[in-house]
Design a protein around this motif. Structure first.
Motif, PDB file in Angstrom:
ATOM      1  N   LYS A 244     135.026 -34.254-110.203  1.00 40.64           N
ATOM      2  CA  LYS A 244     133.664 -34.030-111.148  1.00 40.64           C
ATOM      3  C   LYS A 244     133.341 -35.671-111.613  1.00 40.64           C
ATOM      4  O   LYS A 244     132.749 -35.715-112.272  1.00 40.64           O
TER       5      LYS A 244
ATOM      6  N   ARG B  74     121.397 -35.562-106.427  1.00 42.32           N
ATOM      7  CA  ARG B  74     120.844 -34.493-106.712  1.00 42.32           C
ATOM      8  C   ARG B  74     121.771 -33.302-106.266  1.00 42.32           C
ATOM      9  O   ARG B  74     122.414 -33.629-105.160  1.00 42.32           O
ATOM     10  N   ILE B  75     121.854 -31.827-106.723  1.00 45.13           N
ATOM     11  CA  ILE B  75     122.798 -31.077-106.178  1.00 45.13           C
ATOM     12  C   ILE B  75     122.588 -30.841-104.779  1.00 45.13           C
ATOM     13  O   ILE B  75     123.543 -30.560-103.889  1.00 45.13           O
ATOM     14  N   ASP B  76     121.287 -30.642-104.180  1.00 39.73           N
ATOM     15  CA  ASP B  76     121.058 -30.541-102.780  1.00 39.73           C
ATOM     16  C   ASP B  76     121.740 -31.765-102.016  1.00 39.73           C
ATOM     17  O   ASP B  76     122.170 -31.384-100.935  1.00 39.73           O
TER      18      ASP B  76
ATOM     19  N   LEU C 173     127.555 -33.431-111.266  1.00 38.06           N
ATOM     20  CA  LEU C 173     126.457 -32.676-111.404  1.00 38.06           C
ATOM     21  C   LEU C 173     126.810 -31.482-112.272  1.00 38.06           C
ATOM     22  O   LEU C 173     125.989 -31.057-112.931  1.00 38.06           O
ATOM     23  N   ALA C 174     128.247 -31.166-112.483  1.00 36.29           N
ATOM     24  CA  ALA C 174     128.451 -30.133-113.176  1.00 36.29           C
ATOM     25  C   ALA C 174     128.101 -30.395-114.812  1.00 36.29           C
ATOM     26  O   ALA C 174     127.930 -29.586-115.767  1.00 36.29           O
TER      27      ALA C 174
ATOM     28  N   ARG D 138     127.209 -24.983-110.401  1.00 32.89           N
ATOM     29  CA  ARG D 138     127.286 -26.141-109.534  1.00 32.89           C
ATOM     30  C   ARG D 138     128.764 -26.704-109.211  1.00 32.89           C
ATOM     31  O   ARG D 138     128.985 -27.023-108.053  1.00 32.89           O
ATOM     32  N   GLU D 139     129.198 -26.708-110.274  1.00 32.08           N
ATOM     33  CA  GLU D 139     130.731 -27.110-110.045  1.00 32.08           C
ATOM     34  C   GLU D 139     131.485 -26.154-109.177  1.00 32.08           C
ATOM     35  O   GLU D 139     132.424 -26.809-108.216  1.00 32.08           O
TER      36      GLU D 139
ATOM     37  N   PHE E  83     124.950 -22.660-115.450  1.00 34.21           N
ATOM     38  CA  PHE E  83     124.419 -23.503-114.444  1.00 34.21           C
ATOM     39  C   PHE E  83     125.438 -24.617-113.976  1.00 34.21           C
ATOM     40  O   PHE E  83     125.682 -24.929-112.841  1.00 34.21           O
TER      41      PHE E  83
ATOM     42  N   GLN F 214     130.285 -27.019-105.593  1.00 31.81           N
ATOM     43  CA  GLN F 214     130.650 -28.366-104.971  1.00 31.81           C
ATOM     44  C   GLN F 214     132.273 -28.564-104.908  1.00 31.81           C
ATOM     45  O   GLN F 214     132.613 -28.962-104.061  1.00 31.81           O
TER      46      GLN F 214
END
Lengths: 422, 103, 237
Positions: free
Chosen positions: A235, A340-342, A241-242, A170-171, A166, A174
């Protein structure tokens, strides 16, 4: 065949003057010696900021959270805390999970470290003080920085853990997204300067703070967008987020321990310094002190010693500016909550990319509009072309002609003027 | 001006090309086939750059290789989108399973 | 090439070939992707060695940083389990390996049997650098034009301006003495480099139109790929 180690005055010096005992060296030996010296110097700058800024981060975060931070290790302020951390981490066992893809798992930290290390190759610390003064400097740096994401994705994938996967996904999403506005914003000062060579970009801003790109109306905003994207590409919180520890344990770092884990952190702090250094070179005048002192020293003492001293002062100025930017990143990390990721993706794709495109178009149009209106390509200070110590060639000067709105006519006129000289 | 012997570079390009072709023909994984295409394009690129350096082809070779790189990126994007669609329809990425039109 | 450059060349040529062979041999897709990273990165270094800085950096940025990340994403999105591998049959592998070696032999022998460099004609965008150029560059604060720095010339050629051919500071494709006597062929500007521009009204052809076409093409591809990747999700749910 020669570019790889070419811009290397040390090799040249060793070749012509030689070393005291051995005498003049031949081409390849001189190049190897120069390469080793430069790698050692850059390597020192790769490791040193990491140690320094890890300590700084602990102290600053401690103060922000009303704590003291490290106080015991190595004297009153805990100076040796990062060294102690490093020794502790090296002693730990090098674990590889049973479900992991062993080879990839072991390789991934090295990819990350190499990517952020090679990024230093074209970064000028002072006038001409870069490992390689490349004509594609910024382009190569951005390219190498984009390799870091591969190491992170490999680390996440090969760990064989869903948290790691995950985090890596995400990373990847991003970093790939934030690369775009970051590169576009980094191109704004490039358009202003007319060169990709980082040394030239910084040189064009020397001579006083009014020459700095950050005072250019479009570059001013580009600087902030660039810095936001740079924080995200490192990051750093609020974009971490990562490795969001409240959701993903530690993201792609979950399965790592000991030395390999510390390599990721070394790379993170090194790339923090690298993107800050890039911001300083592109927007904040590089090694220029802002009052014209360094330029004055160079003019007053044009010999070797004077230039050297001016360069050392420039180096210090550069390091101070970059460190301030790194401290800003640390400050932001400990004051802003994580997105948040979104939200992270919305910020980039819906806001930062259109903004950076607008800024880029504005930077391109700005000198043309100014030249039409006032006959000069900048409001504050002389135009970039007149700031050059020595014009490079017909192409370099004609490119920056104030009324040269049509590149074709400029080039042809440059050619014809060259042609008329027998 | 230091002369460069183009042959070693051309042989490296040939190795890339042949590896790419072998990869394209043998891999059953759709993404593996895509990687083979990338290898072939890289072999061609290396030849372009070698000729731009060693023959009067000049800058044109570099321009061609830039176009090749950009188009390869575009091709990879479309091919991956197709691969994702294939995966959604067949629940595998094995290209041998895409044989519905086989009579 | 001097010894350093030769050593670097052999090192990175070995990495390139080794990575390419590993892509063929490996059965795990992620390992293939990593080998591809190795190959493409080493090829970028070979580009740098050949004096094509800009192309090398583009290779790193677009291929390694962009395309390969995309491919790895594709691998992850299409994996049915952890570390899936789709095996090809061993016999097929051996057969294709043999055919590949034969093919390589044919290609390599063909390539090496041609004498590519005519020593009288000079070289292409040869990056001419000798010892001493760097101090000059430091003195004038700029790199010399011929140090593998084709960035400006590439940019101009995308604007349909051939600085390398039409202007005197470009690199002449042919030696000066020869082209002074050579007749000026219409539309062909090999001789123009050595002559003053005024005497040759024809300018060389640049790459503005292909550049624009590629730009539009990229946009279409972007939209198309996004469309392809989206529709399938809608049909599935």
């Amino acid at each position: 065949m020669d570019t790889l180690l070419a811009a290397n005055s040390l090799a040249e010096y060793l070749h012509t003057n030689g070393v005291p005992v051995v005498g003049p060296l031949d081409d390849s030996t001189a190049m190897i010696v120069a390469a080793v010296v430069h790698v050692a110097l850059v390597g020192a700058w790769f490791g040193l900021p990491a140690g320094l800024f890890i300590w700084a981060e602990r102290k600053i975060s401690g103060r922000i959270q009303d704590r003291l931070g490290p106080t015991r290790t190595g004297g009153k302020f805990g100076w040796l805390q990062s060294l102690a951390d490093g020794i502790k981490l090296i002693q730990k066992e090098d674990l590889v999970p049973k479900d992991a893809d062993g080879l990839m798992f072991r390789l991934a930290p090295y990819i990350v470290v190499v990517a952020s290390f090679v990024g230093y190759i074209a970064l000028p610390f002072s006038d001409g003080w870069a490992a390689m003064v490349l004509d594609v400097g910024l382009f190569l740096t951005l390219a190498v920085l984009s390799l870091e994401v591969l190491g992170v994705i490999l680390a996440g994938y090969s760990s064989g853990s869903k948290w790691a996967l995950f985090g890596a996904m995400r990373e990847g999403a991003q970093m790939v997204s934030y690369e775009i506005p970051m590169a576009i914003c980094a191109l704004c000062p490039i358009v202003t300067a007319g060169t990709l060579n980082l040394n030239e970009v910084a040189l064009l801003q020397s001579g006083g703070a009014w020459n700095w790109n950050v005072l250019h109306p479009f570059n001013f905003f580009a600087f902030f967008v660039y810095f936001t994207c740079a924080t995200a590409s490192c990051k750093r919180a609020p974009f971490d987020l990562a490795e969001a520890e409240s959701e993903l344990v530690a993201g792609f770092l979950t399965e790592y321990s000991g030395f390999r884990w510390s390599l990721f952190f070394l790379a993170e702090y090194a790339s923090m310094f690298l993107v800050s250094g890039l911001a300083v070179v592109l927007f904040l005048g590089g090694w220029d002190d802002g009052f014209g002192i360094i330029v004055a020293i160079k003019k007053a003492f044009p010999d070797f010693l004077g230039t050297f001293i001016a360069n050392v002062i420039g180096l210090k100025v550069f390091l101070i500016k970059s460190s301030i930017l790194v401290c800003v990143q640390i400050w932001v990390r400990w004051t802003l909550p994580r997105l948040r990721i979104d939200q992270v993706m919305t910020t980039c794709l819906k806001y930062l990319i259109p903004i950076s495109c607008f800024l880029f178009a504005g930077t391109v149009a700005y000198p043309l509009v100014l030249a039409k209106m006032s006959g000069q390509t900048s409001i504050i200070g002389p135009p970039a072309g007149e700031r050059l110590v020595q014009p490079r060639s017909a192409s370099a000067t004609s490119r920056l002609e104030p009324n040269g709105t049509n590149p074709a006519s400029v080039q042809v006129s440059a050619a014809s003027s060259e042609g008329s000289q027998p | 001006m230091q002369p460069i012997d183009p042959n070693p570079f051309l042989i490296v390009g040939a190795v890339l090309f042949v590896c790419g072709v072998v990869c394209m023909t043998t891999k059953r994984n759709g993404i593996g086939v895509l990687m083979g295409v990338e290898l072939v394009l890289n072999g061609a690129n290396l030849n372009f750059i070698t000729f731009s350096r060693c023959t009067p082809l000049g800058l044109d070779g570099q321009v061609f290789s830039l176009f090749v790189i950009v188009l390869a990126a575009a091709e990879a994007a479309v091919a991956l989108a197709i691969a994702l669609n294939f995966y959604n329809n067949h629940l595998t990425i094995d290209v041998d399973r895409g044989d519905e039109l086989h009579g | 090439m001097n010894t350093t450059q030769l050593t670097l060349f052999w090192l990175f040529a070995a990495l390139t070939c080794g990575g390419a062979i590993a892509v063929c041999v490996s059965q795990n897709v992620v390992r293939m992707a990593f080998s591809l990273v190795l190959t493409l990165g080493s090829t970028a270094v070979l580009f740098l060695l050949l004096g094509a800085d800009f192309v090398g950096a583009t290779q790193l940025l677009v291929y390694v940083g962009g395309t390969l990340v995309l491919i790895v994403f594709g691998v992850m999105l299409t994996a049915t389990g952890p570390f899936t591998r789709i095996k090809s049959s061993a016999a097929g592998g051996i057969l294709s390996g043999l055919i590949g070696i034969a093919f390589l032999f044919i290609v390599a022998s063909t390539v090496t049997s041609v004498r590519w460099v005519d020593s009288d004609k000079g070289q292409g965008v040869a990056s001419k650098i000798e010892f001493g150029t760097h101090s000059k560059a430091v003195a004038s604060h700029f790199n010399p034009e011929q140090q593998g720095n084709t960035t400006r010339q590439l940019g101009l050629s995308f604007l349909s301006l051939r600085a390398d051919r039409d202007l005197k500071f470009g690199i002449p494709p042919a030696p000066v003495e020869e082209s002074n006597t050579a007749p000026v062929i219409p539309g062909e500007s090999v001789a123009a480099a050595a002559l003053p521009l005024n005497s040759n009204p024809k300018l060389s052809v640049g790459y503005l139109l292909p550049f624009e076409i590629v730009s539009v093409h990229l946009l279409v591809v972007l939209v198309g790929a996004a469309y392809l990747a989206r529709t399938k999700r809608r049909t599935k749910s």
